[in-house]
Scaffold this active site. Structure first.
Site, PDB file in Angstrom:
ATOM      1  N   SER A   1      46.538  35.902  39.487  1.00 22.61           N
ATOM      2  CA  SER A   1      46.709  36.080  37.969  1.00 22.61           C
ATOM      3  C   SER A   1      47.365  37.194  37.497  1.00 22.61           C
ATOM      4  O   SER A   1      47.219  38.380  38.067  1.00 22.61           O
ATOM      5  CB  SER A   1      45.791  35.513  37.209  1.00 22.61           C
ATOM      6  OG  SER A   1      44.916  36.607  36.582  1.00 22.61           O
ATOM      7  N   MET A   2      48.273  37.080  36.507  1.00 19.69           N
ATOM      8  CA  MET A   2      48.636  38.422  35.784  1.00 19.69           C
ATOM      9  C   MET A   2      47.778  39.305  35.243  1.00 19.69           C
ATOM     10  O   MET A   2      48.185  40.278  34.967  1.00 19.69           O
ATOM     11  CB  MET A   2      49.811  37.846  34.774  1.00 19.69           C
ATOM     12  CG  MET A   2      49.178  37.220  33.707  1.00 19.69           C
ATOM     13  SD  MET A   2      50.242  36.725  32.128  1.00 19.69           S
ATOM     14  CE  MET A   2      49.057  35.822  30.931  1.00 19.69           C
ATOM     15  N   LYS A   3      46.484  38.597  34.829  1.00 20.78           N
ATOM     16  CA  LYS A   3      45.514  39.428  34.271  1.00 20.78           C
ATOM     17  C   LYS A   3      44.985  40.750  35.236  1.00 20.78           C
ATOM     18  O   LYS A   3      44.489  41.612  34.757  1.00 20.78           O
ATOM     19  CB  LYS A   3      44.033  38.572  34.139  1.00 20.78           C
ATOM     20  CG  LYS A   3      44.576  37.653  33.072  1.00 20.78           C
ATOM     21  CD  LYS A   3      44.760  37.862  31.559  1.00 20.78           C
ATOM     22  CE  LYS A   3      44.574  36.917  30.584  1.00 20.78           C
ATOM     23  NZ  LYS A   3      44.844  37.236  29.360  1.00 20.78           N
ATOM     24  N   ASP A   4      45.634  40.808  36.355  1.00 17.21           N
ATOM     25  CA  ASP A   4      45.218  41.863  37.261  1.00 17.21           C
ATOM     26  C   ASP A   4      45.637  43.178  36.682  1.00 17.21           C
ATOM     27  O   ASP A   4      45.326  44.365  36.905  1.00 17.21           O
ATOM     28  CB  ASP A   4      45.500  41.637  38.821  1.00 17.21           C
ATOM     29  CG  ASP A   4      44.878  40.632  39.377  1.00 17.21           C
ATOM     30  OD1 ASP A   4      43.871  40.233  38.879  1.00 17.21           O
ATOM     31  OD2 ASP A   4      45.193  40.258  40.785  1.00 17.21           O
TER      32      ASP A   4
ATOM     33  N   ALA B   1      43.880  44.614  33.818  1.00 17.63           N
ATOM     34  CA  ALA B   1      42.461  44.496  34.208  1.00 17.63           C
ATOM     35  C   ALA B   1      42.501  46.244  34.608  1.00 17.63           C
ATOM     36  O   ALA B   1      41.653  46.986  34.296  1.00 17.63           O
ATOM     37  CB  ALA B   1      41.967  43.708  34.983  1.00 17.63           C
TER      38      ALA B   1
END
Length: 455
Positions: free
Chosen positions: A41-44, A47
């Site tokens: 996901s793009m949340k990497d 994060a």
């Protein structure tokens, strides 16, 4: 190329052209496929940015614990950072999130605490509040708070935006993304607008979220807030990472339209993506049909992978149970409202009416709940069970005015709210309200939903 750890592989995800779903649309429609990140996901991106910025600031120290409220994907990114850097992770999640998301976080060694969805953000049971309390109670812990941590949007300003600009050779004219914490939309749009001031940014919101109305009116309307199923977009708060000044338009997408488009992306384009990806593409294509011109280049951000949703949008039984597959006559509030004749008139009382007169109206019309209206606005309601308790406690209250005994207003829901959303709301005693396309207000009760289901 050899990488030192898995987190070094974050970013530089591909742009892929849509070939079938964009039929009839002028211009080029591209999607940025973020499931190519190691955590799918793009949340990497944000994060690792939040963790590294916290390390630089001395907020996160060796051997510490990362504590975050997440819908799943941010947790995965933080977990990968924790593994690479030696941190323990504890995540709080709302109970509407898919089982797959919970299982994946546990698989990478995180502790997961599941919290109720249908409580206010300030409720001590909410996943926001539980995360904050854990951060307060656990020594040497770090609470990234992806909603208000500005490292979130900066991650996308520094990576996602430049990648899109580079890979389109500076030809991008439209950028579309779902808006949840706001970081991916705001950071990417800000960067792209700095390169090309004519860029149009479109945020995709969901029914039950406050963003669209807040952007258009500046009003934080709590009546806009109600339960919805789509994960990862929409909010009942205004995160600091949502920069409304770089979002030109908002489009709302229903749970059903998002789920159906998610499955179409998989079947027709070979893109096995998550639920909010369907929201983004459905909203983008609706906008593109009317606004995209020949020569324009639209980029849509697809946040995550379909493995998170195998038990939901990719499960036929789940889709049927939620009215997203079967061609039922009654599937939403719109269907219930459309079945009523033109003579329908909402039964209401006014604030200064006498309580005894309100009771007489409820008895005459055989209704157990009645809205209180003033100047065309719903300002409260009466329910027979609560009213009965008040009268038993104080019989003289019958001679007082309605405003002395009324409860908070019933919630408004979107016209396309599905039956499962409606039922989850009315089970809490009160009915719900909806405005039809002619702006008339309708009440929907448990009885209306049961009748719709059995027809």
């Amino acid at each position: 190329m050899i990488y030192n750890s898995i987190i070094d592989t974050i970013g530089n995800t591909p742009l892929v052209r849509l070939n079938k779903l964009n039929k009839g649309i002028a211009g080029d429609v591209l999607v940025k496929v973020e499931y190519f990140n190691p955590g799918n996901s793009m949340k990497d991106r944000m994060a690792i940015k939040m963790v590294e910025d916290a390390e630089k600031a001395g907020v996160l120290k060796p051997g510490g614990t990362i504590i975050e409220g997440t819908s799943g994907n941010t947790g995965m990114g933080l977990a990968l950072a924790g593994i690479a850097k030696g941190y323990k992770c504890i995540f709080t999640m709302a109970d509407k999130q898919s089982k797959e998301k919970i299982d994946i976080l546990k698989a990478v060694g995180a502790e997961v605490i599941v919290c109720p969805t249908n409580v206010s953000p300030d409720d001590p049971r909410s996943y926001y509040a539980v995360a904050r309390k854990l951060n307060k109670d656990i020594p040497n812990s770090f609470y990234p708070n992806q909603y208000d941590n500005l490292s979130n949007w900066k991650a996308h300003y520094e990576t996602t935006g430049p990648e899109i600009w580079r890979d389109t050779a500076g030809t991008v004219t439209h950028f579309v993304a779902g808006v949840g914490t706001g970081g991916s939309m705001s950071g990417t749009a800000k960067y792209l607008k700095e390169q090309f001031d004519g860029l149009v940014s479109v945020g995709v919101d969901t029914y039950g979220s406050v963003f669209k109305k807040y952007k258009e009116t500046g009003e934080f309307d709590e009546n806009e807030i109600y339960p919805y199923l789509t994960e990862g977009i929409g909010e009942d708060i205004l995160p600091k990472n949502v920069d409304f000044s770089v979002i030109d338009h908002f489009i709302k997408v229903t749970d059903k339209d998002a789920a159906v488009m998610t499955r179409r992306l998989s079947r027709e384009e070979g893109l096995f993506v998550g639920w909010s990806c369907g929201s983004a593409v459905h909203g983008a294509l609706e906008y593109a049909k009317e606004n995209l011109k020949k020569g324009d280049v639209m980029v849509i951000l697809l946040p995550d992978h379909g493995t998170r949703y195998l038990g939901k949008v990719y499960n036929d039984e789940w889709m049927r149970n939620h009215g997203f597959m079967e061609n039922k006559t009654y599937r939403s509030a719109r269907d219930i409202v459309n079945a009523r004749n033109e003579a329908y008139q909402l039964v209401v009382v006014r604030k200064m009416d006498k309580v005894r007169d309100a009771i007489a109206i409820m008895n005459e019309k055989s209704v157990s709940q009645i809205p209180v209206m003033e100047d065309g606005q719903v300002v409260g309601c009466l329910t027979d069970n609560k009213l009965l308790l008040k009268i038993i406690e104080n019989p003289e209250i019958k001679d007082s005015t309605v405003d002395q005994v009324m409860e908070d207003s019933m919630h408004f829901v979107a016209l396309d709210s599905t039956l499962d959303v409606l039922s989850s709301m009315v089970e809490k005693e009160k009915a719900v309200l909806v405005r039809d396309e002619g702006h008339r207000v309708h009440i929907i009760t448990k009885h209306d939903i049961l009748e719709a289901i059995t027809r």
